[in-house]
Design a protein around this motif. Structure first.
Motif, short mmCIF file in Angstrom:
data_model
loop_
_atom_site.label_atom_id
_atom_site.label_comp_id
_atom_site.label_asym_id
_atom_site.label_seq_id
_atom_site.Cartn_x
_atom_site.Cartn_y
_atom_site.Cartn_z
N ARG A 68 0.83 -1.21 0.00
CA ARG A 68 0.00 0.00 0.00
C ARG A 68 0.87 1.26 0.00
O ARG A 68 0.60 2.21 -0.73
CB ARG A 68 -0.90 -0.02 1.23
CG ARG A 68 -1.86 1.10 1.29
CD ARG A 68 -2.84 0.88 2.43
NE ARG A 68 -3.75 1.98 2.48
CZ ARG A 68 -3.98 2.72 3.56
NH1 ARG A 68 -3.37 2.42 4.68
NH2 ARG A 68 -4.82 3.71 3.53
N ARG A 69 1.92 1.23 0.81
CA ARG A 69 2.80 2.40 0.87
C ARG A 69 3.53 2.60 -0.45
O ARG A 69 3.68 3.72 -0.93
CB ARG A 69 3.81 2.22 2.00
CG ARG A 69 4.74 3.40 2.10
CD ARG A 69 5.66 3.28 3.26
NE ARG A 69 6.52 4.46 3.26
CZ ARG A 69 7.61 4.57 3.95
NH1 ARG A 69 7.99 3.61 4.73
NH2 ARG A 69 8.34 5.66 3.88
N ARG A 71 2.55 1.71 -3.44
CA ARG A 71 1.59 2.24 -4.43
C ARG A 71 1.34 3.72 -4.20
O ARG A 71 1.23 4.49 -5.15
CB ARG A 71 0.27 1.48 -4.34
CG ARG A 71 0.30 0.16 -4.99
CD ARG A 71 -1.07 -0.46 -4.96
NE ARG A 71 -1.05 -1.79 -5.51
CZ ARG A 71 -1.96 -2.69 -5.30
NH1 ARG A 71 -3.00 -2.41 -4.53
NH2 ARG A 71 -1.87 -3.88 -5.84
N ARG A 72 1.22 4.10 -2.95
CA ARG A 72 0.95 5.51 -2.64
C ARG A 72 2.13 6.39 -3.03
O ARG A 72 1.95 7.48 -3.55
CB ARG A 72 0.65 5.66 -1.14
CG ARG A 72 0.17 7.05 -0.78
CD ARG A 72 -0.18 7.14 0.67
NE ARG A 72 0.91 6.54 1.45
CZ ARG A 72 0.80 6.15 2.72
NH1 ARG A 72 -0.33 6.28 3.33
NH2 ARG A 72 1.81 5.63 3.35
N GLY A 75 2.21 6.89 -6.72
CA GLY A 75 1.09 7.66 -7.23
C GLY A 75 0.01 6.82 -7.86
O GLY A 75 -0.86 7.35 -8.53
N ASN A 77 -3.35 4.85 -7.90
CA ASN A 77 -4.60 4.87 -7.12
C ASN A 77 -5.26 3.51 -7.24
O ASN A 77 -5.52 3.02 -8.33
CB ASN A 77 -5.55 5.95 -7.63
CG ASN A 77 -5.03 7.33 -7.32
OD1 ASN A 77 -4.37 7.52 -6.31
ND2 ASN A 77 -5.31 8.27 -8.18
#
Length: 78
Positions: A68-69, A71-72, A75, A77
């Motif tokens: 998750r980190r 991907r964040r 950028g 979504n």
């Protein structure tokens, strides 16, 4: 603000994962006397569940959080 709780969570998770990796090598699975008094004893299945279960859950949660980190930070979504 979330750095200290996250760091504590990561340290706890790594500890539980390491404990799950080491536990099968520490006990002699063919000798019930080695795990009879452990948490979950006297059953081998219960001992392994109690000692390996939290490590497996921690590995899944840490893997999910790192994905998750990542991907964040990239950028993406989702």
């Amino acid at each position: 603000m979330w750095r200290i709780p996250a760091a504590i969570g990561v340290i706890l998770g790594v500890y539980l994962i390491a404990r799950a990796v080491v536990e099968p090598f520490v006990i002699d699975m063919s000798d019930p006397a080695t795990y009879r008094n452990d948490w979950g004893g006297p059953s081998l299945g219960a001992v392994l569940l109690v000692h390996l279960g939290p490590g497996i859950v921690s590995a899944a949660v840490l893997g999910w959080a790192l994905t998750r980190r990542r991907r964040r930070l990239r950028g993406e979504n989702r």
